[in-house]
Design an enzyme around this catalytic site. Structure first.
Site, short mmCIF file in Angstrom:
data_model
loop_
_atom_site.label_atom_id
_atom_site.label_comp_id
_atom_site.label_asym_id
_atom_site.label_seq_id
_atom_site.Cartn_x
_atom_site.Cartn_y
_atom_site.Cartn_z
N THR B 45 -5.41 -10.22 -8.68
CA THR B 45 -5.24 -8.99 -7.89
C THR B 45 -6.23 -7.94 -8.37
OG1 THR B 45 -3.63 -8.05 -9.43
CG2 THR B 45 -2.74 -9.29 -7.55
N GLN B 46 -6.52 -7.03 -7.47
CA GLN B 46 -7.41 -5.93 -7.79
C GLN B 46 -6.65 -4.65 -7.51
OE1 GLN B 46 -11.26 -6.30 -6.07
NE2 GLN B 46 -12.00 -4.51 -7.16
N GLY B 47 -6.25 -3.95 -8.56
CA GLY B 47 -5.54 -2.68 -8.38
C GLY B 47 -6.53 -1.53 -8.41
N ALA B 48 -5.99 -0.32 -8.35
CA ALA B 48 -6.85 0.86 -8.33
C ALA B 48 -7.57 1.02 -9.67
CB ALA B 48 -6.03 2.10 -8.02
N GLU B 49 -6.88 0.71 -10.75
CA GLU B 49 -7.43 0.96 -12.07
C GLU B 49 -7.85 -0.31 -12.79
OE1 GLU B 49 -7.56 3.97 -13.92
OE2 GLU B 49 -7.07 5.08 -12.10
N LEU B 52 -6.91 -8.11 -12.35
CA LEU B 52 -6.15 -9.09 -13.10
C LEU B 52 -6.67 -10.50 -12.82
CD1 LEU B 52 -2.95 -8.90 -14.63
CD2 LEU B 52 -3.22 -11.00 -13.31
N LYS B 67 -6.20 -8.67 -18.11
CA LYS B 67 -6.27 -7.40 -17.37
C LYS B 67 -7.49 -6.63 -17.82
CE LYS B 67 -2.86 -4.28 -15.55
NZ LYS B 67 -1.51 -3.73 -15.71
N ASP B 185 6.82 2.11 -13.43
CA ASP B 185 6.36 1.61 -12.12
C ASP B 185 7.17 0.36 -11.76
OD1 ASP B 185 4.91 1.30 -9.79
OD2 ASP B 185 3.18 0.37 -10.76
#
Ligand SMILES: Nc1ncnc2c1ncn2[C@@H]1O[C@H](COP(=O)(O)OP(=O)(O)OP(=O)(O)O)[C@@H](O)[C@H]1O
Ligand SMILES: [Mg+2]
Lengths: 209, 325
Positions: B45-49, B52, B67, B185
């Site tokens: 996955t690609q999050g905002a910050e 992974l 990460k 979260d």
């Protein structure tokens, strides 16, 4: 005949294979330690007291950090071999890490680790075995988790990493045991060893943070 | 899956230039025959910050969730380094604290806060979100064909599985709060369900011995089957049976990027509120099911009841906000 392991860690350069050999009943620890203190270049090894090594991954985590720090110019100690000893420590005291995890005069179970280098292409598994056979007075044993299981001093590790002894599971109301099923506690001794490894690797990774 | 370019990986996970070339000397012959090349880390996955990846760490059969928090070009470089380090270490410290106190979270296997990466134990299984999606998809007719709550699910086994899962979630969050950590979260993507160790599903005396197909993989804290330990053999969502996971899986907390160790009842209540909202959007009977999370949570540690009372305030504020906004 010494049985040596050649370990290649995923993501580390091909030029840096890791050679590891384990000995028990070692008679000349004082001599070996002296060679390290004198900086004898024939003896560029991480000489570890094998009773302080919990598992293969315990060693490999220290090796990975030491080699990574070497590659990026961040060694805190003399060379990658002393850095392996230091990387086993949960705190920043280098001298203490040598005393705790490194060879001492009373060491009888020895783990010798050497990192191959592109600049020393003549260092191979064969050359390392040959040297260790002549240098170490002791019986070679395999370096693997089964062997370590009989060598590790768990009380010493609990002290070094400030781990509590196995905690009795807190009593839970019967109803909750029913909802949580048998999966709720990790109990057997093999499992508690693995749990210990999980915590230790985390503490090692946080060193210096 | 989003493509990635090599620069989205930190060193040493990008191929490191050979030492001999870096120093300008002629290339040296390889010391030993090259081992089979490692497949490149797979972007999960690609999050905002952060990004992974799934890859191997320390040994080929130790699966790892890597990460990576890449540098942000728009931030001042020194400030960016400080922020990256602070966030990465906050996450690593919370994980280590949880794990040593027996809360199910991924073990920390390694970290480099200068390069910006954190290597964690890979948790096989599904996020609760994915698991509920699969489950509801499989049993669509069971639940949405009737307006009755999940307790009236025509298949009592399925409804029991859902209630059992809720209890395990309540217990997991209770354990976390009990040791003084708040998650920050707590969504259904940040809770995972892991297949139970085979030993616990097999009647005593019938377990396979260590030689016969089961072994213990270091650094994972769990017994694994042989298929699971081969990292090169990739894992996909389809490998897991959502219904079986709901029934027997263990609940693991992940993503401690916003976790804190200075907990107030307010923070605990917000954790519960965020989770309540997250469940609300995943299941038609969520409201009723979530009562089970709260019931078990309420019994799981000494301060739980105060946190639950605080939850009512947080809900009230949430309603007010949504009326204004
Ligand atoms: N240890 C793990 N084992 C297996 N899968 C994981 C693990 N950690 C994360 N994942 C998967 O990757 C997804 C993203 O991970 P995570 O939630 O930690 O990152 P994120 O939400 O992008 O983080 P942040 O909010 O800190 O930027 C998770 O929802 C899960 O599917
Ligand atoms: Mg997340």
């Amino acid at each position: 005949m010494t049985s040596i392991q050649t370990l290649r860690l995923p993501h580390l350069p091909q030029e840096n294979p890791i050679f590891a050999a384990c000995f028990v009943g070692v008679q000349n620890a004082a001599f070996l330690r002296q060679q390290l203190l004198q900086g004898n270049s024939e003896y560029e090894y991480a000489f570890l007291d094998a009773t302080t090594i919990l598992s293969v991954n315990h060693l490999l985590a220290a090796v990975f950090r030491a080699v990574n720090d070497m590659l990026y110019g961040r060694l805190k100690s003399r060379n990658v071999h002393s850095e392996i000893v230091y990387c086993l420590s949960p705190n920043n005291n280098i001298a203490e890490s040598f005393r705790r995890f490194g060879i001492t005069e009373s060491t009888t179970a020895l783990l010798a680790v050497k990192v191959g280098m592109a600049s020393h292409p003549n260092i191979t598994a064969e050359s390392v075995v040959a040297h260790l056979n002549s240098a170490v007075q002791g019986q070679p044993v395999s370096f693997n988790n089964d062997e370590l299981q009989s060598l590790t001093d768990l009380d010493k590790l609990r002290k070094f990493y400030k781990l509590e002894g196995p905690k009795p599971q807190p009593k839970r109301p019967a109803r909750q045991i029913a909802t949580n099923g048998a999966q709720d506690s990790l109990e057997t001794s093999a499992e508690s060893r693995l749990e210990m490894e999980c915590t230790i690797l985390g503490l090692m990774a946080l060193r210096g943070s | 899956m989003a493509p990635y370019t090599p620069h989205t990986l930190p060193p040493p996970f990008t191929p490191f230039p050979s030492t001999s070339n870096a120093s300008g000397e002629p290339p040296q012959p390889a010391l030993l025959p090259a081992s089979a090349p490692l497949p490149p880390p797979r972007l999960v996955t690609q999050g905002a910050e952060s990004l992974l990846f799934r890859t191997a760490f320390l040994t080929l059969d130790t699966a790892c969730a890597l990460k990576y928090r890449p540098a942000k070009a728009y931030r001042h470089a020194a400030l960016d380094r400080r922020l990256t380090k602070a966030r990465l270490l906050a996450e690593a410290r919370s994980l280590v604290k949880c794990r040593r106190e027996g809360v199910r979270v991924p073990a920390v296997l390694g970290a480099d806060w200068v390069a910006g990466w954190l290597a964690m134990e890979w948790i096989p299984g599904l996020t609760i979100r994915a698991c509920l999606d699969h489950f509801l998809h499989q049993h669509h007719h069971d639940i949405s064909s009737s307006s009755a709550p999940a307790t009236a699910d025509p298949n009592p086994e399925h409804s029991a599985a859902l209630w059992g899962l809720m209890a395990r979630v309540g217990r997991a969050v209770g354990r976390l709060h009990e040791i003084g950590v708040v998650h920050g979260d707590l969504t259904t993507s940040n809770l995972m369900i892991r297949p139970p160790p085979p030993a616990t599903t097999i009647p005593a005396g019938l377990e396979p011995s260590d030689e016969s197909g089961e072994r213990i993989s270091a650094a994972t804290g769990a017994r694994k089957t042989d298929e699971e330990t081969i990292v090169a053999a990739e894992e996909s969502e389809d490998d897991f049976d959502a219904t079986a996971l709901l029934q027997h899986g263990t609940v693991w907390l992940i993503d401690f990027g916003l976790a804190a160790q200075t907990p107030q009842d307010e923070d605990r209540a917000v954790d519960l509120y965020v989770l309540e909202r997250a469940f609300g959007s995943t299941h038609p009977a969520a409201e009723e099911l979530f009562q089970e999370v709260l019931r078990v949570y309420g019994e799981s540690y000494k301060g739980a009841k105060t946190a639950l009372r605080r939850l009512e305030d947080v809900r009230a504020r949430g309603r007010k906000r949504s009326m204004i906004g």
